[in-house]
Scaffold this motif. Structure first.
Motif, PDB file in Angstrom:
ATOM      1  N   TYR A  16       1.169   5.778   2.342  1.00 34.36           N
ATOM      2  CA  TYR A  16       1.706   6.925   2.131  1.00 34.36           C
ATOM      3  C   TYR A  16       1.538   8.011   3.789  1.00 34.36           C
ATOM      4  O   TYR A  16       2.036   8.386   4.147  1.00 34.36           O
ATOM      5  N   PRO A  19       0.074   6.741   8.034  1.00 33.54           N
ATOM      6  CA  PRO A  19       1.088   6.503   8.690  1.00 33.54           C
ATOM      7  C   PRO A  19       1.751   7.619   9.598  1.00 33.54           C
ATOM      8  O   PRO A  19       1.770   7.805  11.021  1.00 33.54           O
ATOM      9  N   GLN A 116       7.149   2.644   0.294  1.00 33.71           N
ATOM     10  CA  GLN A 116       6.016   3.125   0.900  1.00 33.71           C
ATOM     11  C   GLN A 116       6.263   4.463   1.999  1.00 33.71           C
ATOM     12  O   GLN A 116       6.515   5.093   2.448  1.00 33.71           O
ATOM     13  N   GLY A 117       6.369   2.730   2.982  1.00 36.02           N
ATOM     14  CA  GLY A 117       7.674   3.495   3.914  1.00 36.02           C
ATOM     15  C   GLY A 117       8.540   4.968   3.640  1.00 36.02           C
ATOM     16  O   GLY A 117       8.504   5.641   4.805  1.00 36.02           O
ATOM     17  N   ARG A 121       8.836   8.322   5.174  1.00 37.06           N
ATOM     18  CA  ARG A 121      10.027   9.461   6.483  1.00 37.06           C
ATOM     19  C   ARG A 121       9.831  10.551   5.305  1.00 37.06           C
ATOM     20  O   ARG A 121      10.216  11.244   6.199  1.00 37.06           O
TER      21      ARG A 121
END
Length: 242
Positions: A16, A19, A116-117, A121
């Motif tokens: 998490y 990125p 997770q994305g 974000r």
């Protein structure tokens, strides 16, 4: 691919937090390597502390890693160089994004990776919103309707606060040697050791007997119709029999 680390309550903090850190560092070339590492160390420490403070298990409650958004928010706020007031607002805004469910693992859904994305974000968006003046609740954790009361009333505050800022609990994580659920790794390691000792190939194997505790079995061996003959890569990563 599930190549991240595993920590307490399966929080997978780096999945998490790394990125958004890389994205923000790419966006702002003035961010130094030291700043990047410092932001990640701070965010992952917070993420793990929040996760370990919850004394229930997602397998029992269905609420999975809802704290993840604050790890992503912490790393974003630090790399955006927000001041204390804006950072506090970022954390309040992030409360509106807090989410996470365990049904995805039960069904082997593609949302295992999507969630997770989404949280990564949301962390960036929370920090960017605060940066331009948007505000959020002042007490997202311990307020009258804060996160712990609303979603995780069974918690240990000491696991969050004890030695915060002096003892970085990042050292408690372990990296995954194989891109699959951690509950499968003992079986993988054992099979590789046996193959090394006895020099056999797959066609030589008649059957394998492997013991699991009930909790691990519920994740990597059940439901049987999915986990014993997976038809999807996501399910296969949580399928010990396959």
């Amino acid at each position: 691919m599930t190549t991240y680390e595993i920590g307490i309550n399966g929080c997978h903090a780096s999945a998490y937090d790394v990125p958004p850190a890389l994205a923000l560092a790419e966006r702002d070339r003035s961010i130094t390597g030291g700043e990047l590492l410092s932001a990640l160390a701070t965010a992952i420490d917070l993420h793990i502390r929040l996760s370990r403070s919850i004394t229930t298990n997602a397998i029992d409650t269905g609420r999975d890693n809802m704290v993840a958004v604050w790890g992503a928010t912490a790393v974003s706020a630090k790399l955006l160089r927000l001041d204390e007031e804006k950072t506090r607002n970022a954390f309040g805004i992030a409360y509106a994004h807090a989410a996470g469910e365990f049904q995805m693992y039960e069904e082997g859904a593609h949302t295992v990776a999507l969630q997770q994305g989404l949280r990564a974000r949301s962390g960036v968006e929370s920090a960017l919103s605060a940066m331009v003046g948007f505000n959020g609740p002042r007490e997202p954790f311990f307020g009258k309707y804060g996160f712990y009361k609303a979603f995780e009333p069974d918690y240990d505050r000491n696991m969050l606060m004890d030695k915060l800022g002096s003892d970085y609990v990042n050292a408690s994580i372990s990296f995954k040697p194989w891109p699959s659920c951690r509950a499968m790794h003992h079986g993988i390691d054992g099979l590789l050791q046996l193959r090394e000792e006895h020099d056999f190939v797959g066609d030589d194997v008649v059957s394998i007997e492997l013991g699991l505790n009930q909790r691990a079995g519920s994740v990597v061996a059940e439901p049987r119709d999915q986990k014993w003959n997976p038809a999807d890569p996501v399910v296969a990563r949580f399928s010990l029999p396959s």
